[in-house]
Design a protein around this motif. Structure first.
Motif, PDB file in Angstrom:
ATOM      1  N   LEU A   1     -23.187 -26.805  -8.310  1.00  0.00           N
ATOM      2  CA  LEU A   1     -22.421 -27.354  -7.193  1.00  0.00           C
ATOM      3  C   LEU A   1     -23.133 -28.574  -6.583  1.00  0.00           C
ATOM      4  O   LEU A   1     -22.472 -29.537  -6.182  1.00  0.00           O
ATOM      5  CB  LEU A   1     -22.224 -26.275  -6.122  1.00  0.00           C
ATOM      6  CG  LEU A   1     -21.241 -25.162  -6.481  1.00  0.00           C
ATOM      7  CD1 LEU A   1     -21.262 -24.068  -5.422  1.00  0.00           C
ATOM      8  CD2 LEU A   1     -19.839 -25.710  -6.639  1.00  0.00           C
TER       9      LEU A   1
ATOM     10  N   GLU B   1     -19.377 -22.819 -15.564  1.00  0.00           N
ATOM     11  CA  GLU B   1     -19.057 -21.703 -14.676  1.00  0.00           C
ATOM     12  C   GLU B   1     -18.561 -20.497 -15.475  1.00  0.00           C
ATOM     13  O   GLU B   1     -18.878 -19.345 -15.146  1.00  0.00           O
ATOM     14  CB  GLU B   1     -18.002 -22.157 -13.662  1.00  0.00           C
ATOM     15  CG  GLU B   1     -17.612 -21.114 -12.636  1.00  0.00           C
ATOM     16  CD  GLU B   1     -18.774 -20.663 -11.779  1.00  0.00           C
ATOM     17  OE1 GLU B   1     -18.769 -19.496 -11.345  1.00  0.00           O
ATOM     18  OE2 GLU B   1     -19.689 -21.478 -11.549  1.00  0.00           O
TER      19      GLU B   1
ATOM     20  N   ARG C   1     -25.689 -21.469 -10.249  1.00  0.00           N
ATOM     21  CA  ARG C   1     -24.379 -21.855  -9.694  1.00  0.00           C
ATOM     22  C   ARG C   1     -24.564 -22.837  -8.533  1.00  0.00           C
ATOM     23  O   ARG C   1     -23.819 -23.822  -8.408  1.00  0.00           O
ATOM     24  CB  ARG C   1     -23.638 -20.602  -9.241  1.00  0.00           C
ATOM     25  CG  ARG C   1     -22.260 -20.861  -8.660  1.00  0.00           C
ATOM     26  CD  ARG C   1     -21.526 -19.560  -8.427  1.00  0.00           C
ATOM     27  NE  ARG C   1     -20.980 -19.019  -9.660  1.00  0.00           N
ATOM     28  CZ  ARG C   1     -21.262 -17.814 -10.161  1.00  0.00           C
ATOM     29  NH1 ARG C   1     -22.100 -17.026  -9.516  1.00  0.00           N
ATOM     30  NH2 ARG C   1     -20.720 -17.403 -11.289  1.00  0.00           N
ATOM     31  N   LEU C   2     -25.548 -22.586  -7.700  1.00  0.00           N
ATOM     32  CA  LEU C   2     -25.836 -23.520  -6.614  1.00  0.00           C
ATOM     33  C   LEU C   2     -26.260 -24.879  -7.150  1.00  0.00           C
ATOM     34  O   LEU C   2     -25.861 -25.924  -6.624  1.00  0.00           O
ATOM     35  CB  LEU C   2     -26.941 -22.926  -5.726  1.00  0.00           C
ATOM     36  CG  LEU C   2     -27.436 -23.785  -4.563  1.00  0.00           C
ATOM     37  CD1 LEU C   2     -26.296 -24.069  -3.587  1.00  0.00           C
ATOM     38  CD2 LEU C   2     -28.595 -23.098  -3.846  1.00  0.00           C
TER      39      LEU C   2
ATOM     40  N   CYS D   1     -17.671 -16.645  -3.660  1.00  0.00           N
ATOM     41  CA  CYS D   1     -18.772 -16.716  -2.691  1.00  0.00           C
ATOM     42  C   CYS D   1     -18.494 -15.850  -1.468  1.00  0.00           C
ATOM     43  O   CYS D   1     -19.402 -15.186  -0.938  1.00  0.00           O
ATOM     44  CB  CYS D   1     -19.005 -18.165  -2.265  1.00  0.00           C
ATOM     45  SG  CYS D   1     -19.663 -19.235  -3.568  1.00  0.00           S
TER      46      CYS D   1
ATOM     47  N   TRP E   1     -26.885 -17.060  -9.579  1.00  0.00           N
ATOM     48  CA  TRP E   1     -26.432 -17.739  -8.366  1.00  0.00           C
ATOM     49  C   TRP E   1     -27.275 -18.978  -8.067  1.00  0.00           C
ATOM     50  O   TRP E   1     -26.777 -19.953  -7.503  1.00  0.00           O
ATOM     51  CB  TRP E   1     -26.461 -16.771  -7.184  1.00  0.00           C
ATOM     52  CG  TRP E   1     -25.218 -15.942  -7.136  1.00  0.00           C
ATOM     53  CD1 TRP E   1     -25.028 -14.726  -7.687  1.00  0.00           C
ATOM     54  CD2 TRP E   1     -23.974 -16.312  -6.530  1.00  0.00           C
ATOM     55  NE1 TRP E   1     -23.745 -14.286  -7.457  1.00  0.00           N
ATOM     56  CE2 TRP E   1     -23.066 -15.245  -6.746  1.00  0.00           C
ATOM     57  CE3 TRP E   1     -23.546 -17.422  -5.831  1.00  0.00           C
ATOM     58  CZ2 TRP E   1     -21.768 -15.276  -6.286  1.00  0.00           C
ATOM     59  CZ3 TRP E   1     -22.232 -17.454  -5.360  1.00  0.00           C
ATOM     60  CH2 TRP E   1     -21.364 -16.391  -5.591  1.00  0.00           C
TER      61      TRP E   1
ATOM     62  N   CYS F   1     -24.054 -21.889  -1.369  1.00  0.00           N
ATOM     63  CA  CYS F   1     -22.951 -22.412  -2.185  1.00  0.00           C
ATOM     64  C   CYS F   1     -21.788 -22.853  -1.310  1.00  0.00           C
ATOM     65  O   CYS F   1     -21.158 -23.894  -1.567  1.00  0.00           O
ATOM     66  CB  CYS F   1     -22.494 -21.348  -3.186  1.00  0.00           C
ATOM     67  SG  CYS F   1     -23.688 -21.002  -4.500  1.00  0.00           S
TER      68      CYS F   1
END
Length: 1480
Positions: free
Chosen positions: A347, A325, A343-344, A374, A340, A388
């Protein structure tokens, strides 16, 4: 050529210091080429000498310039390939090559530098040259590499792997898959992975890999748009890199609790992010997955063997997540979409791997910060941020709970600039998040808290950049107020609010409702005071500015009230009052009455006061001051309607009911906000539905007047409504939306009210309104979630509720008859052709007005949706007569406006076809005229609509043929004789030159006439005149066809004949029917014989149609079906040897055609063959079976084996009566051939499926043909298909599993008598089926992985194992073992048969099947997924029930180890839980 005079000269030339050895002569590689090609030139160990020289040359000169580098010279690799990989090597040559000199040679000369240089140097070449280089060099390298890799050090292998990565990462060629490069890459990848698992220098290799090859390795990682083959190949490359980065030595540093950015891997990733973030971030989720799995794999080594090792592994994973991150945060503001997306992905890894543990700061901190990020991102990138948030909510709802209100506000208050993007791209993720939010409160039983938070979020002010009215429309389109979310909220309130929460919930939402209304009133009063209207007066510097501010404040408060009212209405109608006491129910009703009466009365009164009275300007109604009061009044009426129509909420009449008369008066006299008007109509209609009212007639007049004024009569752009009341504003386009919604309300909800309380005139107006809207389904291209007047009318006509209303139905047919009664005075004789040979020179025009024809055509559209039972019998004849007259008129002239004559004709003839089909005949006054009209109708074109009209016309003509022929049987032969005479003089379109017009194709009419005669009539029932007419027609058609057929075969060229056959398929369709008709009529006309064989020869000579274009292929397949039909038709007229020859030609044609046919035409081919098989005599059928069984009995596999097996299965399935012994003999012989000659070569999935389909067809559909001597062959065949194999298909063939299960199930159910004698074989197959459900455990080594895969069948790919559906099918099979069945026998023993099962005979054997399950469960190298085990449970419980205690104890004591015993105990424990032990 002196170099080839002796071996000494040859060797001396190779060792010369210069190349070429003599100036101006041949180069050394050319000399080598000539020496190897010259078989007469002898050199001791010639191959060894040449290979030694080439390898030394490749090794020593690999650093030269590319123009002189031998590695890039194809000649070196070609000679090497010819020596090491001859075209047809024998086994002795291969062994001699490997053991005598090649192995010592590659031990002395390293191959790895050559391969690495090959990849490194080839990067500068163009794509075609590189492809040729890889293709030629892959052969020699594939032979040299396995011998040389055993002595290669790991660092040298790493260099080769790095060179491969640079090639794969190269943008010009690395993205293109190539077989040669992939072959070399597979060798390097697999070898390096094995060496990496055995080396002790993993940490050093990882450090070198990170410093030198990490960037190339990341660039090779497959992205979302990669092809499947490339993704599989590059995933193997990724696996090697991940094993190198996350081995047991490097994980010690990465999983340390003090993980910092100083790690070699993180430092390298950070440097790459700073240089090119977009090329790195996409791999971070995969890195986190690999790190997590590796950490868990080595958790004992890293964290010890304690119980906390799993928690420590999760903590290490979260630390690595935090590091990833940080890398994303450092990637900058560019490439936000890829950041992003990564990042998704991170997660989702945290969610899927279960890394989060509540209470850990290392886990909670980064995720909480990510939630805040977010929420702030929702304004810019709503879709990615919402996705997210969904994942974070699934990880732990407590992470997002503090931000829920802010998130809902973001969903509501998204700026108008990004609103369209939000609505289109983020609606699904936002709906998912709201569903997750609701699910959490359902689980925790905190629905009231969720409602309170939801209502409080509606009180926020409008965004500063939003206009209230525009924002109101966007707001109601948000996911918060979507139909799906409100429905979920309603179900949650009704189902999951506890009895103790019901009263407080009702009170809380009513307080919120009252508070929102009070806030709106205060805003109104404050605005009035600022304008000097109220008690507090003062001078204003800018009256207009204050007025705008006041309006915005009041309208914002009105919007908040509307939002609250929507939620209040949903909650109130869903309250679970049935779960609380009567006292609580009364309290809720009183509270509702107290709050609603005051609010609704105030809201309605305010709206009425601000509405202009008669004579005042309507512009005032559109003023800013009026809009807010109208919207608030509509919201209040909406809530009042919910309470009014929900019976358990209404205790007494509502106190606002005295205002009903004012509401009716306002609707009649004034223009209102359409949203308010619709709500007033709905409330008044709801009250009328409950009890009779004094204003019903006035109300209906007002509704009908509004619909007649504003309802769109045709579908055009902009008339489709999304169903949201917020769109019903003062804009002009809103009034059609309101009319559409009102029409839907009347037709769907309150049609019965109109039926009972409206007058005859009002019902007639409603029906006229419906007739003004075209419901044709072809014109409705309904988009998702939209509504139009055409859709509303179409749904109404398709609803039984409409046709159950007697009064409305009577008005419907009255209006219909009034529209088509204009044709009563039309003389149809002027439209009928006087003679078939004298066509009408000029089209006849009707004297009716075009509008009358248009109205009648629209009325006929409605007849298509009218149930035949609803048509009054008294007027059915008149309707049919008038519709037929309309057909005459439409055929003579086209209709203007929006309805074409073709569409109208389709409607007319479809209705007539349906009504005549229902009646069974079409006997009416205009039978002769209409039949002649149809037979002389001219198609207008080749569009889809014309094709539909042509088909329905032929169907209608066929019904008329049947009626006329029935009349002829009774003596009235005038009609059919006249029609036959007309058809005889019509030109056959199949014989007409291209472009010549014709009536409804005469050949199609003849086909329909002959088909009707063959299927329903006998020649002896007709009078002589009809027989004479039919004979004359038959002779005429045969004469014309024979002349045309002679022309088709006039050219001796087979290609020319084939082209003519393809272009004149209609000729042979008609010829096929003529053959059958000649047999039916016992005609003396001699037809040309052998035509089918000549056509088949022309079709078989075609080679190009297997690879032709789609249109040409379709044409060829259609012609093939026709030719095959000709063959089958000629069979019934052949005798003796000609008949056997014809049968052989039929089956040869079948095999020839089926190989190039698509599945659709294969089915048609099977249908044609099935019809003739059922009619074959026993000798012919026996001869046909011998023809098919011949190729199967050969040792050499015949061509098209799968098609031959399919043909054999089809013949046995369609066997005629009296052929049981023949079928049994053929089945026995076929099973023997399949086991001994076919099953030994089962590489083709198609052949495997056909073999199993053959066996399954006999066992399932004809079990009587299976005998005891067939059982060993069947069990052997099934067991062979389930046996383990070292090679596997590229995809798992689940159909094979289901076929095997179906075969065993059919034998158990239908032939239990045969299965009892072969129970051990059944047990073996069941054990093999159980073993096929296994899959390799993740992260196995190469040898361990191969140990598992070698036990799986060939048709199961280890990466794609069998799943839950296959497990469910197997469980059904196991359950069948205990089902009682009766074996079908014939004779006296049939009455003494009792239903029995295999439970008792299998009780001694079933333990071995349970043992197979336990072994699969206990195997350390295999895994049975939870869904597979869950679906297997019903079948396993049946087995446990069949197992006796002695067998169970023996299984536990002597067969199972400790792990197996534990698994067996667990299974038995689950079985005991569900076993029925009670009584009754």
């Amino acid at each position: 050529m002196s170099f080839l005079q002796s071996s000494q000269n040859f060797v001396r030339a190779l060792k010369a210091s210069s190349d070429p050895p003599k100036p101006g002569g041949f180069s050394k590689i050319d000399i080598v080429r000539q020496a190897w090609d010259a078989t007469s030139f002898y050199v001791p160990n010639k191959g060894e000498v040449i290979v030694d020289w080439i390898l030394n040359r490749l090794l020593k000169d690999r650093t030269r310039d590319s123009d002189f580098n031998p590695i890039l010279d194809l000649r070196y690799w070609q000679v090497l390939s010819d020596i090491l990989n001859p075209s047809e090597p024998t086994t002795s040559q291969r062994i001699l090559l490997t053991k005598t000199w090649l192995r010592p040679l590659v031990t002395r000369i390293p191959v790895a530098p050559i391969v690495a240089s090959l990849f490194n140097l080839s990067i500068g070449l163009d794509g075609a040259r590189r492809a040729d280089l890889y293709s030629v060099s892959s052969g020699p390298i594939a032979i040299l590499w396995p011998l040389a890799v055993q002595k290669m050090p790991p660092d040298m292998l790493l260099d080769c792997f790095g060179a491969l990565l640079r090639v794969l990462a190269d943008a010009s060629f690395g993205r293109l898959p190539h077989q040669g490069r992939s072959r070399i890459g597979q060798l390097i990848t697999s070898s390096f992975r094995i060496t990496l698992g055995n080396t002790s220098t993993k940490k050093k290799l990882a450090q070198s890999f990170t410093q030198s090859h990490l960037k190339s390795w990341i660039a090779c990682y497959p992205r979302a748009n990669d092809t499947t083959a490339r993704e599989i190949y590059l995933s193997e490359v990724y696996d090697v890199g991940s094993d190198l980065l996350f081995n047991s030595d490097t994980l010690k540093q990465l999983s340390d609790s003090t993980l910092s950015s100083s790690s070699n891997l993180l430092v390298a990733l950070r440097n790459l992010v700073e240089s090119s973030a977009s090329s790195v971030v996409h791999i971070l989720p995969a890195l986190l997955t690999s790190f997590t799995q590796a950490t868990r794999k080595h958790k004992t080594f890293l964290f010890g063997s304690g119980s906390s090792s799993a928690v420590e592994a999760c903590s290490a994973g979260m630390r690595f997540f935090a590091a990833c991150e940080r890398l994303l945060n450092e990637a900058g503001r560019e490439n936000q979409e890829s950041i992003w997306h990564a990042r998704l992905g991170l997660l989702r890894v945290v969610e899927n791997e279960g890394l989060f543990r509540a209470g850990q700061d290392i886990a909670t901190g980064p995720l909480m910060g990510l939630v805040d990020l977010c929420v702030n991102r929702l304004d810019v990138s709503p879709q990615a941020a919402t996705e997210c948030l969904c994942v974070l909510s699934r990880i732990d709802h407590d992470l997002v709970d503090p931000f829920v209100e802010a998130i809902i506000l973001k969903f509501l208050n998204t700026s108008q600039v990004s609103r369209d993007t939000f609505a289109s791209s983020s609606s699904v993720p936002a709906s998912d998040f709201l569903s997750l939010l609701l699910s959490y409160h359902i689980k925790t039983r905190t629905i009231p808290a969720h409602l309170s938070r939801l209502l409080s979020s509606f009180a926020s002010p409008l965004p500063s950049d939003s206009h209230p009215r525009e924002y109101y429309q966007h707001l109601m389109a948000s996911p918060v107020f979507s139909e799906g979310h409100l429905e979920q909220l309603s179900r949650a309130v009704h189902t999951f609010i506890t009895p103790g929460q019901t009263l407080s919930t009702a009170q809380d939402i009513l307080v919120a409702f009252q508070t929102a209304w009070n806030a709106y009133q205060e805003a109104e009063l404050a605005g009035a005071a600022d304008l000097g209207i109220g008690a507090r007066k003062k001078r204003r510097k800018s009256e207009q500015t204050l007025k705008v501010a006041k309006n915005f404040d009041a309208e914002a408060s009105a919007i908040s009230f509307v939002l609250v009212s929507r939620v209040v209405a949903v909650v109130l109608k869903s309250l679970p009052l049935q779960t609380v006491t009567d006292g609580v129910q009364d309290s809720i009703r009183v509270a509702i009455r107290d709050v609603f009466d005051s609010v609704i009365v105030d809201a309605i009164s305010t709206a009425l006061e601000r509405t202009a009275v008669d004579g005042e300007s309507k512009a005032r109604n559109r003023d800013e001051e009026v809009w807010s009061t109208h919207v608030s009044g509509a919201a209040a009426l909406r809530c009042g309607y919910i309470v009014q129509m929900t019976g358990n909420l209404r205790s007494s009449p509502m106190s606002w009911e005295p205002l009903e008369q004012k509401l009716v008066g306002v609707c009649v006299s004034q223009e209102l906000l359409p949203e308010l008007r619709v709500e007033i109509y709905r409330s008044l209609l709801g009250k009328t539905a409950i009890t009779e009212t004094f204003y019903s007639e006035i109300l209906f007049d007002s509704i009908l007047s509004f619909l007649e004024t504003h309802l769109p009569k045709s579908k055009s752009s902009g008339t489709e409504w999304h169903g949201r009341s917020s769109e019903l504003s003062f804009d002009e386009e809103s009034y059609p939306f309101a009319a559409t919604g009102l029409l839907r309300l009347v037709l769907d909800r309150y049609l019965a009210v109109f039926e009972v309380y409206s007058s005859t005139e009002q019902r007639a107006r409603l029906i006229v309104l419906l007739f003004s809207i075209n419901p044709r389904a072809e014109e409705i291209s309904r988009t998702q979630n939209t509504l139009s007047s055409s859709i509303v009318v179409l749904e109404c006509l398709r609803s039984a509720h409409f046709w159950e209303q007697a009064n409305l139905r009577a008005n419907f047919f009255t209006s219909l008859n009034s529209k088509i009664s204009v044709f009563d005075d039309v003389d149809v004789s002027v439209f009928v052709p006087r003679a078939s040979r004298q066509p009408q020179s000029q089209p006849v025009r009707s004297k009716l007005a075009a509008s009358q024809i248009t109205d009648a055509a629209v009325a006929c559209e409605f007849l298509l949706y009218t149930p035949k039972e609803s048509i009054p019998k008294s007027s059915r004849g008149e309707i049919i007569k008038r519709v037929i007259t309309l057909d005459f008129v439409l055929g003579a002239q086209r209709i203007p406006d929006n309805i074409s004559a073709i569409h109208a004709l389709v409607a007319v003839r479809t209705f007539l076809y349906r009504i005549f089909t229902d009646l069974g005949s079409c006997d009416h006054q205009m039978l002769h005229e209409y039949l002649r009209h149809l037979t002389h109708w001219h198609p207008s074109g080749s569009s889809d609509v014309d094709s539909e009209l042509f088909t329905i016309t032929l169907d209608l003509v066929q019904i008329y043929f049947t009626t006329a022929l029935r009349a002829a049987e009774k003596g009235d032969a005038e009609a059919i004789i006249e029609v036959i005479g007309d058809i005889r003089h019509l030109p056959l379109l199949a014989l007409s030159p291209p472009g010549q017009p014709a009536s409804v194709q005469a050949d199609q009419l003849i086909l329909r006439l002959m088909s009707t005669l063959l299927s329903n009539f006998s020649l002896a029932t007709f009078p002589p005149q009809v027989i004479s007419s039919l004979t004359s027609l038959f002779e005429h058609v045969v004469g014309e066809l024979e002349t045309s057929i002679i022309g088709v075969f006039s050219d001796t060229s087979e290609s020319t004949v084939l082209q003519r056959v393809l272009c004149r398929t209609d000729i042979f369709q008609l010829w096929t029917q003529c053959i059958a008709f000649g047999r039916w009529s016992s005609s003396s006309v001699k037809l040309t014989s052998g035509l089918g064989m000549r056509l088949v020869q022309a079709m078989a000579s075609s080679k190009e149609y297997s690879s032709a274009s789609h249109s040409e292929s379709i044409l060829f397949q259609r012609a093939g079906i026709t030719v095959f039909a000709v063959l089958l038709a000629e069979l019934e007229d052949s005798t003796g040897n000609d008949r056997e020859k014809q049968l052989g030609c039929i089956f040869a044609a079948y095999i020839t055609l089926v190989r190039v046919f698509s599945q659709t035409y294969k089915v048609q081919l099977d249908e044609h063959l099935s019809k003739i098989l059922r009619k074959l005599p026993v000798p012919d059928f026996s001869f046909a079976l011998e023809l098919v069984s011949g190729p199967l009995s050969k040792r050499d596999r015949p061509e098209h084996l799968g098609d031959i097996i399919h043909l054999s299965a089809l013949m046995l399935h369609e066997a005629p009566d009296g052929t049981l012994k023949v079928v049994q003999t053929h089945l026995t012989q076929s099973l023997h051939n399949l086991v001994n000659n076919v099953a030994s070569d089962i590489e083709s999935p198609y052949i495997r499926l056909q073999v199993l389909a053959f066996v399954n067809g006999q066992c399932s559909d004809r079990p009587a043909s299976v005998r005891a001597l067939n059982m060993p062959s069947i069990w052997s065949l099934l067991s062979r298909y389930l046996s383990g194999c070292q090679t596997h298909d590229s995809e798992t063939q689940v159909a094979i599993f289901h076929e095997i299960v179906s075969v065993v199930s059919a034998l158990v159910r239908l032939r239990r008598d045969l299965v009892i004698s072969t129970l051990p074989h059944l047990i073996i197959v069941l054990r093999q089926l159980m073993a096929s459900l296994r899959s390799p455990r993740p992260h196995l080594g190469g040898k361990q992985y191969k140990l598992v895969t070698d036990t799986l069948p060939m048709w199961v790919h280890p990466a794609h194992p069998l799943g839950a559906e296959e497990s469910k099918a197997f469980a059904r099979l196991l359950s069948t073992l205990a089902v009682k069945t009766t074996v079908r026998v014939h004779g006296p023993a049939a009455d003494s048969q009792k239903p029995e099962s295999l439970a008792r005979p299998l009780s001694k054997h079933i333990a071995y099947v349970i043992q197979a399950y336990v072994e699969a469960l206990n195997d350390p190298l295999c895994v049975l997924p939870s869904d597979v085990r869950r679906e297997l449970q019903p079948g396993l419980f049946i087995l446990c029930h069949m197992l006796n205690e002695h067998a169970r104890d023996a299984l536990m004591a002597s067969t199972l180890d400790a792990g197996g015993k534990a698994a067996m105990k667990g299974l038995w424990r689950e079985y005991e839980k569900q076993r029925y032990v009670g009584s009754g």
